[in-house]
Design a protein around this motif. Sequence first.
Motif, PDB file in Angstrom:
ATOM      1  N   SER A  16       1.237  -9.923  -6.984  1.00 31.91           N
ATOM      2  CA  SER A  16       2.534  -9.328  -6.663  1.00 31.91           C
ATOM      3  C   SER A  16       2.718  -9.413  -5.154  1.00 31.91           C
ATOM      4  O   SER A  16       1.759  -9.306  -4.395  1.00 31.91           O
ATOM      5  N   GLN A  45      -0.493  -0.021   0.356  1.00 36.90           N
ATOM      6  CA  GLN A  45      -0.009   1.208   0.972  1.00 36.90           C
ATOM      7  C   GLN A  45      -0.066   1.090   2.501  1.00 36.90           C
ATOM      8  O   GLN A  45      -0.894   0.380   3.051  1.00 36.90           O
ATOM      9  N   THR A  77       7.302   2.499   1.732  1.00 37.32           N
ATOM     10  CA  THR A  77       7.630   2.835   0.346  1.00 37.32           C
ATOM     11  C   THR A  77       8.091   1.600  -0.413  1.00 37.32           C
ATOM     12  O   THR A  77       7.681   1.361  -1.558  1.00 37.32           O
ATOM     13  N   TRP A  78       8.929   0.773   0.223  1.00 33.19           N
ATOM     14  CA  TRP A  78       9.421  -0.439  -0.433  1.00 33.19           C
ATOM     15  C   TRP A  78       8.284  -1.404  -0.726  1.00 33.19           C
ATOM     16  O   TRP A  78       8.199  -1.957  -1.831  1.00 33.19           O
ATOM     17  N   ALA A 134       5.113  -0.729  -1.141  1.00 33.35           N
ATOM     18  CA  ALA A 134       4.296  -0.155  -2.215  1.00 33.35           C
ATOM     19  C   ALA A 134       4.953  -0.376  -3.576  1.00 33.35           C
ATOM     20  O   ALA A 134       4.284  -0.741  -4.555  1.00 33.35           O
ATOM     21  N   GLN A 135       6.269  -0.190  -3.659  1.00 33.43           N
ATOM     22  CA  GLN A 135       6.973  -0.391  -4.924  1.00 33.43           C
ATOM     23  C   GLN A 135       6.885  -1.841  -5.388  1.00 33.43           C
ATOM     24  O   GLN A 135       6.666  -2.119  -6.572  1.00 33.43           O
ATOM     25  N   GLU A 136       7.048  -2.784  -4.458  1.00 30.87           N
ATOM     26  CA  GLU A 136       7.031  -4.207  -4.806  1.00 30.87           C
ATOM     27  C   GLU A 136       5.650  -4.682  -5.257  1.00 30.87           C
ATOM     28  O   GLU A 136       5.533  -5.690  -5.960  1.00 30.87           O
ATOM     29  N   GLU A 170      10.366   4.244   4.984  1.00 28.18           N
ATOM     30  CA  GLU A 170      11.133   3.470   4.017  1.00 28.18           C
ATOM     31  C   GLU A 170      10.502   2.100   3.771  1.00 28.18           C
ATOM     32  O   GLU A 170      10.444   1.622   2.630  1.00 28.18           O
ATOM     33  N   GLY A 173       3.387  -2.721  -6.932  1.00 22.81           N
ATOM     34  CA  GLY A 173       2.851  -1.833  -7.960  1.00 22.81           C
ATOM     35  C   GLY A 173       2.024  -0.692  -7.399  1.00 22.81           C
ATOM     36  O   GLY A 173       1.103  -0.205  -8.058  1.00 22.81           O
ATOM     37  N   GLY A 174       2.358  -0.265  -6.180  1.00 21.01           N
ATOM     38  CA  GLY A 174       1.646   0.846  -5.560  1.00 21.01           C
ATOM     39  C   GLY A 174       0.311   0.472  -4.953  1.00 21.01           C
ATOM     40  O   GLY A 174      -0.433   1.347  -4.491  1.00 21.01           O
TER      41      GLY A 174
END
Length: 405
Positions: free
Chosen positions: A128, A183, A172-173, A175-177, A169, A179-180
């Motif tokens: 990812s 970080q 966070t973006w 991490a979302q892209e 921000e 799958g966490g």
Amino acid sequence: MKRATFLLIFGVVLSFCQAQSETGDEETAAEEEHVELFTTPQTKMGAATSDFGYNLFRALASRETSSNIFLSPISVSAVLTQLSMGASERAQRQLYRALRYHTLQDPQLHSTLKDLLTSVKAPGKGLSTAARIYLARRLRLKQEFFALVEQQYGVRPKAFQGVNKDMAEINTWVAQETGGKVQRLLTSAFPRTSGVNTVSASYFKGKWVTRFGQSGAMQNFQVEGAAPVSIPMMQQDNYPVKMGADSDLSCTITQIQMQNDVSMFIFLPDDVTTNMTQVEESLTAEFVQDLSMTLLPAKVSLTLPTLKLSYSTDLLPLLGDLGLDEWLADTGLEKITAQAATLSSVKHKVVMETAPEGNQYPGITSTPSHLVYRVDRPFLFLIRDETSGALLFIGRVVNPKALTI
């Protein structure tokens, strides 16, 4: 049995050396080889992004001569290609040369890259990525550029002010892209004085085709100039691989199959050394493609470190090594802003894990493997998508004890 083992090793070495000798130094021969190996737009794009990645890795390796280093070049290619969409014709040519796109002559370059990115991030491959441009609001930005990148790559560049809210921000973006898994890519906000920044990140956890039966056992890993360190290892007898040896590079090379047409290549020097310059200099898309076709099947007693790593760096200082000094002095980002805009950072972070799981067990045999492949000293590895030939991940491990996640 000893004779059979000797013949197997000899056959591997002979096949490998013949493959090496057939790769000529003449430019015309190299071009013919390239045409033969990469015949579709996607495999040509895979070769271009890989060669960019090998060049970038060499630049990093030359600066960090005895350290663990890791990159996911395809995510860096993605974000710098987004940036090229905002460049003048002159600046775009300079970027394309560094990205190795000048070899493609592909009128649908962006569509080809988009398709490649979609392919290598398909479910099951274990990869990812996140890639995005961040631009200072003070530059009076042209919204047409934002829409163009979003339409082509599905991610919209973002304006920032250089405050902690921006940093939160962005993290966070990312991490979302991923799958966490990735970080805190940024540990501090972009300075208010910065202009253009790129962010790229990757997480990889592929699964083996053949699982490992033993894992987590602590074993010694040799470290150059220091005492061995004790690390967790994965081990399995009668493990199917493809392998060969190169006397010129003084290393043994093994290809281990992962699920969904992904594989890992390991370059293991004959001696305990962190000086892998010869191996690093040999890496090209054609060389690795040739390896994938000429290494010979074998069953070995295989021992691998259990890798869990996180690595981050700013790649901006390396771009000059790729021939972009002139572009860095005058980025020509006229489609982004009418103001002079400088590239302030090229942030990159990768996270990778290996585990013993696989979808099948080794074949049952009453005779254990007599070939032994122990990765218990500094080595170089790469993760490659076999369908496209694209380099997904590359790293040099000199001390697994120093890896953190």
